[in-house]
Design a protein around this motif. Structure first.
Motif, PDB file in Angstrom:
ATOM      1  N   ARG A 196      -6.769  -2.732  -2.483  1.00 13.67           N
ATOM      2  CA  ARG A 196      -7.959  -3.291  -1.801  1.00 13.67           C
ATOM      3  C   ARG A 196      -8.005  -4.805  -2.015  1.00 13.67           C
ATOM      4  O   ARG A 196      -8.553  -5.544  -1.200  1.00 13.67           O
ATOM      5  N   ASP A 207      -7.086   0.997  -5.809  1.00 15.09           N
ATOM      6  CA  ASP A 207      -7.581   0.031  -6.811  1.00 15.09           C
ATOM      7  C   ASP A 207      -6.712  -1.230  -6.816  1.00 15.09           C
ATOM      8  O   ASP A 207      -7.210  -2.331  -7.056  1.00 15.09           O
ATOM      9  N   ARG A 249     -20.355   3.446  -8.953  1.00 11.91           N
ATOM     10  CA  ARG A 249     -19.862   4.463  -9.895  1.00 11.91           C
ATOM     11  C   ARG A 249     -19.118   3.847 -11.078  1.00 11.91           C
ATOM     12  O   ARG A 249     -18.768   4.557 -12.018  1.00 11.91           O
ATOM     13  N   LYS A 277      -8.673  18.027  -6.236  1.00  8.60           N
ATOM     14  CA  LYS A 277      -7.691  18.411  -7.273  1.00  8.60           C
ATOM     15  C   LYS A 277      -6.504  19.193  -6.690  1.00  8.60           C
ATOM     16  O   LYS A 277      -5.548  19.495  -7.408  1.00  8.60           O
ATOM     17  N   LEU A 332       0.831  -1.212   0.000  1.00  7.63           N
ATOM     18  CA  LEU A 332       0.000   0.000   0.000  1.00  7.63           C
ATOM     19  C   LEU A 332       0.867   1.265   0.000  1.00  7.63           C
ATOM     20  O   LEU A 332       0.622   2.203  -0.758  1.00  7.63           O
ATOM     21  N   SER A 383      -1.515   2.363   9.690  1.00  4.94           N
ATOM     22  CA  SER A 383      -1.031   1.008   9.993  1.00  4.94           C
ATOM     23  C   SER A 383       0.493   0.969   9.947  1.00  4.94           C
ATOM     24  O   SER A 383       1.118   1.509   9.034  1.00  4.94           O
ATOM     25  N   SER A 391     -13.862   8.309   5.496  1.00  4.00           N
ATOM     26  CA  SER A 391     -14.488   7.936   4.216  1.00  4.00           C
ATOM     27  C   SER A 391     -14.377   9.080   3.211  1.00  4.00           C
ATOM     28  O   SER A 391     -14.137   8.859   2.023  1.00  4.00           O
ATOM     29  N   GLU A 395      -9.200   0.345   4.447  1.00  5.91           N
ATOM     30  CA  GLU A 395      -9.069   0.582   2.997  1.00  5.91           C
ATOM     31  C   GLU A 395     -10.432   0.883   2.374  1.00  5.91           C
ATOM     32  O   GLU A 395     -10.745   0.457   1.267  1.00  5.91           O
ATOM     33  N   GLY A 396     -11.241   1.612   3.144  1.00  6.91           N
ATOM     34  CA  GLY A 396     -12.575   1.979   2.708  1.00  6.91           C
ATOM     35  C   GLY A 396     -13.600   1.015   3.264  1.00  6.91           C
ATOM     36  O   GLY A 396     -13.494  -0.198   3.050  1.00  6.91           O
ATOM     37  N   MET A 401      -6.243   7.112  -5.031  1.00  6.63           N
ATOM     38  CA  MET A 401      -7.366   6.242  -5.427  1.00  6.63           C
ATOM     39  C   MET A 401      -6.892   5.109  -6.340  1.00  6.63           C
ATOM     40  O   MET A 401      -7.328   3.959  -6.218  1.00  6.63           O
TER      41      MET A 401
END
Ligand code: CAA
Length: 379
Positions: A241, A238, A374, A177, A92, A156, A130, A362-363, A234
């Motif tokens: 996770r 991907d 989405r 942004k 990560l 962590s 979140s 991790e969400g 993000m």
């Protein structure tokens, strides 16, 4: 599984399982009971090149692809969740370097990580969990340097890691942004750590705040372009996770193995528990759900390796599904063991406590569903 993933991955599983059983499992109970960092696992993972196996061999790593990394984490988690966070966190923390770092940054940091300098990931804050883009940590340009101020929460392996990918706002007027990624080092002046959190599970993995008090770092520590940090963060998730899915899968498999064995050994009413259909159905459901979680997680890993366009959906789906499976399977394992499941003589109560976190970090699984929703058109 062999037909699906090939013999080389099954060989890898076998060798990691042997290491995990011999070098990590014997300490898992004590690590949890004492809430202490799994030093034995840390040392064993470095000695066997599993500490950060995902690092390409060009940079001194094992060059494990995404599926191999998943299997490594799964097998470690099968015996000790806390220990499995070592390779997971290292991936990560370093994926932002791999995705967005310059050649110099990769050549500098990745070999150091492979040799044992852990790499943590600092995205969350006390008021930005979140809603990660709501972060308040600031990075302000000072000549050729950046000055970072703020605090990161739920980090962590904080305090253990040598390196920290830190997301900070370089322009608060731009929201997501206006966020930029940096590498902060544990030896930088102005970085310090909060007291370890007292957690329900994963007690061997230190979770601490990271305080940044005017930490001044050169521009060469910036990862990617100014303002690109949130997208890097993000994109990182991907890919990673899936490692939480792997961890959940390993925890579920570990709990299933204990419960299945117990059901054959324990007799009540003059019969092994396994003779009772109620227990058989529970074990069948557990095995079925684990198999489904494994298939989804391995599919996501292959998509990560190939950079396929539906990766975001699959990554979120694998993490969400596998962690929900881990929660159910570990809860059922405790149920099958009855009173013995509820006390710490057997590992299933630890596994049940550990499983809970995989639904949160991790969400949260609610966030995973937002992410999936989405990205339905990518399928
Ligand atoms: N890839 C590339 N870019 C992405 C992206 C992705 N997967 N997801 C978002 N972006 C980009 C978007 O394209 C957008 O840019 P554009 O406007 O140009 O399109 C920008 O980033 C902002 O995206 P959103 O509008 O979707 O952002 P949002 O504020 O609505 O948040 C979210 C989206 C999915 C909810 C995100 O905030 C999130 O994932 N939250 C959960 C945080 C999280 O997972 N934290 C985990 C901490 S780490 C941890 O727990 C690890 C550990 O301890 C081991």
């Amino acid at each position: 599984m062999e037909a699906l993933i090939g013999q080389e991955y099954e060989d890898l599983r076998e060798s990691v399982r042997a290491i995990a059983e011999e070098k990590i499992a014997p300490f898992a109970h004590d690590v949890d009971a004492q809430s202490r960092y799994p030093k034995e696992a840390h040392d064993a993972l470095i000695a066997t090149n599993l500490f950060a196996a995902h690092i390409p061999d060009l940079y001194g790593g094992e060059g494990a692809d995404a599926l191999a990394t998943v299997i490594i984490i799964e097998e470690i988690a099968r015996v000790c969740g806390s220990s499995s966070l070592i390779p997971a966190v290292n991936k990560l923390g370093s994926v932002p370097v791999i995705l967005a770092g310059t050649e110099e940054q990769k050549a500098h940091y990745l070999p150091l990580l492979a040799k044992g300098g852990g790499f943590s990931y600092c995205l969350s804050e006390s008021e930005a969990g979140s809603d990660a883009a709501a972060m308040k940590t600031r990075a302000v340009k000072n000549g050729e340097n950046w000055v970072l101020t703020g605090s990161k929460k739920w980090i962590s392996n904080a305090g253990e890691s040598a390196f920290y990918t830190v997301l900070a706002s370089t322009d608060p007027t731009l929201g997501a942004k206006g966020i930029t990624a940096f590498v902060v080092e544990a030896t930088d002046h102005g970085i310090s750590f909060g007291a370890p959190e007292r957690k329900m599970g994963f007690k061997g993995s230190p979770t601490r705040e990271v305080y940044l008090d005017n930490v001044e770092i050169p521009d060469s520590r910036r990862l990617g372009a100014v303002g690109e940090g949130f997208a890097i963060a993000m994109r990182t998730l991907d890919h990673t996770r899936i490692t939480i899915a792997a961890q959940a899968l390993g925890i579920a498999q570990g709990a299933f193995d204990v419960a299945n064995k117990y059901a054959h050994e324990r007799s009540q009413f003059k019969h092994p528990l396994f003779d009772f259909q109620s227990i058989q159905f529970m074990l069948a459901d557990m095995a079925m759900n684990i198999a489904a979680a494994r298939t989804l997680t391995y599919s996501a890993a292959v998509k990560s390796e190939r950079g396929e366009k539906d990766l975001t959906f699959y990554s979120a789906a694998s993490k969400c599904f596998a962690s929900d499976v881990a929660m159910r399977v570990t809860t059922d394992a405790v149920q099958i063991l009855g009173g013995y499941g509820y006390v710490s003589d057997y590992p299933v109560e630890r596994m049940m406590r550990d499983a809970k976190l995989t639904q949160i970090y991790e969400g949260t699984n609610q966030i995973q569903r937002i992410v999936m929703a989405r990205h339905l058109d990518d399928l």
